[in-house]
Design a protein around this motif. Structure first.
Motif, PDB file in Angstrom:
ATOM      1  N   LEU A 181       0.561  -1.211   0.159  1.00 13.27           N
ATOM      2  CA  LEU A 181       0.125  -0.114  -0.053  1.00 13.27           C
ATOM      3  C   LEU A 181       0.934   1.467   0.136  1.00 13.27           C
ATOM      4  O   LEU A 181       0.748   2.175  -0.652  1.00 13.27           O
ATOM      5  CB  LEU A 181      -0.901   0.079   1.316  1.00 13.27           C
ATOM      6  CG  LEU A 181      -1.834   1.198   1.178  1.00 13.27           C
ATOM      7  CD1 LEU A 181      -2.690   1.219  -0.015  1.00 13.27           C
ATOM      8  CD2 LEU A 181      -2.639   1.121   2.699  1.00 13.27           C
ATOM      9  N   ALA A 182       1.867   1.139   0.820  1.00 20.90           N
ATOM     10  CA  ALA A 182       2.717   2.459   0.901  1.00 20.90           C
ATOM     11  C   ALA A 182       3.654   2.797  -0.369  1.00 20.90           C
ATOM     12  O   ALA A 182       3.554   3.688  -1.034  1.00 20.90           O
ATOM     13  CB  ALA A 182       3.935   2.158   1.998  1.00 20.90           C
ATOM     14  N   THR A 183       3.904   1.621  -1.175  1.00 19.69           N
ATOM     15  CA  THR A 183       4.524   1.787  -2.462  1.00 19.69           C
ATOM     16  C   THR A 183       3.442   2.053  -3.372  1.00 19.69           C
ATOM     17  O   THR A 183       3.650   2.951  -4.462  1.00 19.69           O
ATOM     18  CB  THR A 183       5.091   0.373  -3.033  1.00 19.69           C
ATOM     19  OG1 THR A 183       5.924  -0.214  -1.731  1.00 19.69           O
ATOM     20  CG2 THR A 183       5.804   0.569  -4.354  1.00 19.69           C
ATOM     21  N   LEU A 187       3.971   5.631  -5.636  1.00 23.34           N
ATOM     22  CA  LEU A 187       3.862   5.883  -7.261  1.00 23.34           C
ATOM     23  C   LEU A 187       2.947   6.598  -7.570  1.00 23.34           C
ATOM     24  O   LEU A 187       2.873   7.275  -8.723  1.00 23.34           O
ATOM     25  CB  LEU A 187       3.893   4.382  -7.653  1.00 23.34           C
ATOM     26  CG  LEU A 187       5.085   3.552  -7.296  1.00 23.34           C
ATOM     27  CD1 LEU A 187       5.243   2.178  -8.268  1.00 23.34           C
ATOM     28  CD2 LEU A 187       6.376   4.356  -8.170  1.00 23.34           C
ATOM     29  N   GLN A 188       1.604   6.510  -7.155  1.00 26.29           N
ATOM     30  CA  GLN A 188       0.486   7.389  -7.493  1.00 26.29           C
ATOM     31  C   GLN A 188       0.632   8.756  -7.206  1.00 26.29           C
ATOM     32  O   GLN A 188       0.154   9.418  -8.171  1.00 26.29           O
ATOM     33  CB  GLN A 188      -1.079   6.818  -6.895  1.00 26.29           C
ATOM     34  CG  GLN A 188      -1.235   5.550  -7.518  1.00 26.29           C
ATOM     35  CD  GLN A 188      -2.704   4.857  -6.611  1.00 26.29           C
ATOM     36  OE1 GLN A 188      -3.021   5.549  -5.347  1.00 26.29           O
ATOM     37  NE2 GLN A 188      -3.047   3.793  -7.137  1.00 26.29           N
ATOM     38  N   ALA A 266       8.863   7.548   5.239  1.00 25.05           N
ATOM     39  CA  ALA A 266       8.218   6.447   5.893  1.00 25.05           C
ATOM     40  C   ALA A 266       8.390   4.969   5.508  1.00 25.05           C
ATOM     41  O   ALA A 266       7.867   4.168   6.152  1.00 25.05           O
ATOM     42  CB  ALA A 266       6.800   6.925   6.160  1.00 25.05           C
ATOM     43  N   MET A 267       8.742   4.960   4.198  1.00 26.42           N
ATOM     44  CA  MET A 267       8.758   3.622   3.860  1.00 26.42           C
ATOM     45  C   MET A 267       9.952   2.716   3.923  1.00 26.42           C
ATOM     46  O   MET A 267      10.807   2.541   3.486  1.00 26.42           O
ATOM     47  CB  MET A 267       8.803   3.655   2.277  1.00 26.42           C
ATOM     48  CG  MET A 267       7.602   4.312   1.617  1.00 26.42           C
ATOM     49  SD  MET A 267       7.629   4.726  -0.367  1.00 26.42           S
ATOM     50  CE  MET A 267       7.741   3.293  -0.948  1.00 26.42           C
ATOM     51  N   ARG A 268      10.042   2.761   5.597  1.00 24.08           N
ATOM     52  CA  ARG A 268      11.011   1.657   6.177  1.00 24.08           C
ATOM     53  C   ARG A 268      10.340   0.766   6.879  1.00 24.08           C
ATOM     54  O   ARG A 268       8.940   0.880   7.303  1.00 24.08           O
ATOM     55  CB  ARG A 268      12.066   2.440   6.947  1.00 24.08           C
ATOM     56  CG  ARG A 268      12.614   3.666   6.252  1.00 24.08           C
ATOM     57  CD  ARG A 268      13.806   4.487   6.843  1.00 24.08           C
ATOM     58  NE  ARG A 268      14.508   5.197   6.188  1.00 24.08           N
ATOM     59  CZ  ARG A 268      14.254   6.461   6.048  1.00 24.08           C
ATOM     60  NH1 ARG A 268      12.935   7.008   6.491  1.00 24.08           N
ATOM     61  NH2 ARG A 268      14.944   7.335   5.254  1.00 24.08           N
ATOM     62  N   GLY A 269      11.228  -0.194   7.481  1.00 27.86           N
ATOM     63  CA  GLY A 269      10.623  -1.184   8.411  1.00 27.86           C
ATOM     64  C   GLY A 269       9.459  -2.142   7.835  1.00 27.86           C
ATOM     65  O   GLY A 269       9.694  -2.420   6.437  1.00 27.86           O
ATOM     66  N   GLU A 270       8.306  -2.192   8.507  1.00 25.39           N
ATOM     67  CA  GLU A 270       7.205  -2.875   7.629  1.00 25.39           C
ATOM     68  C   GLU A 270       6.562  -2.273   6.607  1.00 25.39           C
ATOM     69  O   GLU A 270       5.942  -2.945   5.797  1.00 25.39           O
ATOM     70  CB  GLU A 270       6.031  -3.031   8.669  1.00 25.39           C
ATOM     71  CG  GLU A 270       6.597  -4.156   9.946  1.00 25.39           C
ATOM     72  CD  GLU A 270       5.622  -4.622  10.910  1.00 25.39           C
ATOM     73  OE1 GLU A 270       4.477  -3.887  10.671  1.00 25.39           O
ATOM     74  OE2 GLU A 270       5.706  -5.365  11.625  1.00 25.39           O
ATOM     75  N   GLN A 271       6.802  -0.982   6.260  1.00 23.34           N
ATOM     76  CA  GLN A 271       6.373  -0.505   4.983  1.00 23.34           C
ATOM     77  C   GLN A 271       7.426  -0.480   3.879  1.00 23.34           C
ATOM     78  O   GLN A 271       7.130   0.130   2.797  1.00 23.34           O
ATOM     79  CB  GLN A 271       5.847   1.042   5.425  1.00 23.34           C
ATOM     80  CG  GLN A 271       4.704   0.990   6.220  1.00 23.34           C
ATOM     81  CD  GLN A 271       4.148   2.229   6.505  1.00 23.34           C
ATOM     82  OE1 GLN A 271       3.512   2.949   5.510  1.00 23.34           O
ATOM     83  NE2 GLN A 271       4.450   3.038   7.435  1.00 23.34           N
TER      84      GLN A 271
END
Length: 284
Positions: A181-183, A187-188, A266-271
């Motif tokens: 979802l984060a990815t 991109l959107q 924020a796209m780190r760890g579980e994201q």
């Protein structure tokens, strides 16, 4: 010097160096310069968005979506690596699953790729379908006998009740849901930013804008004034009028840039999709 009585824009009480035909040419030049300037700035800004998206770059358009979605080469490489690693483990641990495992895993990663690009599929559904197929393949391999289509359907749906895969289906779903979802949103957001920038390429100065630009840039020439700095207040007023509603986007654009930066951070760890996909083989 001429009387300048026929001038429509660069009107003056005294004599002037301009005549009507020259004034018309100034309007054409003003429109052309304005359009070119907007296109140059738009191109630079679009390139800046792409370059500052770390290692992301446009690799392919997907025609079956409403927009031309921009997928990242890095994401594509991560998905391919995750798929190959998962297949390698299944082949090593369960060689009897054959090509069925390859097709099942391949479908999962294809669904993940399409989800990132904006498809309507859900992560829960794609993970459930993977375990449906793997459970059926395992039963075929262990029992060593063919089953009817009715029996296969019963077996396919039995793994949830039997707990055959333990906590891993829920774990895989949870990890993939957050990271994909984060990815997808990232991109959107990039695509949206590029579309907003592209909009300025289609702005065309109207008649009032062209006349104002002539007053700003060329009318002083008619009085023999060259190279003098333009009043900032007058310049701001003209550009505000020419750009119209686009000026109102400034605050929203600033918020967009700030939130995009926070999302990327924020796209780190579980994201972090890369981290999740690379440990996916051990969870399956």
């Amino acid at each position: 010097p001429l009387p300048g009585a026929d001038l429509q824009v660069c009107q003056t009480k005294g004599p002037t160096c301009c005549f009507k035909k020259m004034e018309e040419r100034y309007q054409v030049a003003a429109r052309s310069n304005m359009e070119l300037g907007l296109q140059v700035v738009s191109a630079q800004l679009k390139q800046l968005i792409i370059q500052n998206a770390a290692i992301f770059q446009v690799v392919a358009p997907y025609h079956h979506y409403k927009y031309w979605w921009y997928t990242a080469e890095a994401f594509d490489l991560v998905l391919r690596h995750g798929r190959n690693a998962t297949l390698a483990i299944l082949k090593s641990e369960f060689p009897g699953l054959g090509t069925g495992a390859k097709n099942s895993v391949g479908q999962l990663f294809m669904d993940m790729s399409l989800y990132i690009l904006g498809s309507d599929s859900s992560v829960d559904h794609m993970v459930s379908m993977l375990y449906d197929r793997l459970f059926l393949l395992m039963n075929r391999w262990l029992l060593g006998a063919s089953m009817s289509s009715v029996s296969e359907e019963c077996v396919r749906r039995a793994w949830k009740d039997s707990g055959a895969f333990g906590p891993y289906p829920k774990l895989v779903t949870a990890r993939l849901s957050r990271s994909l979802l984060a990815t997808r949103v990232f991109l959107q957001a990039l695509n949206l930013g590029i579309e907003v920038v592209n909009t300025t390429n289609h702005l065309r100065p109207n008649r009032d804008c062209s006349r104002a630009l002539v007053k700003l840039w060329y009318c002083p020439h008619c009085q023999g004034i060259l190279g003098q700095p333009v009043c900032k207040g007058f310049c701001h007023m003209v550009m505000h009028g020419c750009l119209g509603g686009v000026v109102e986007v400034q605050l929203h654009w600033k918020n967009y840039i700030e939130r995009l930066s926070k999302l990327a951070g924020a796209m780190r760890g579980e994201q972090d999709m890369e981290a999740v996909v690379l440990i996916l083989p051990s969870m399956i």
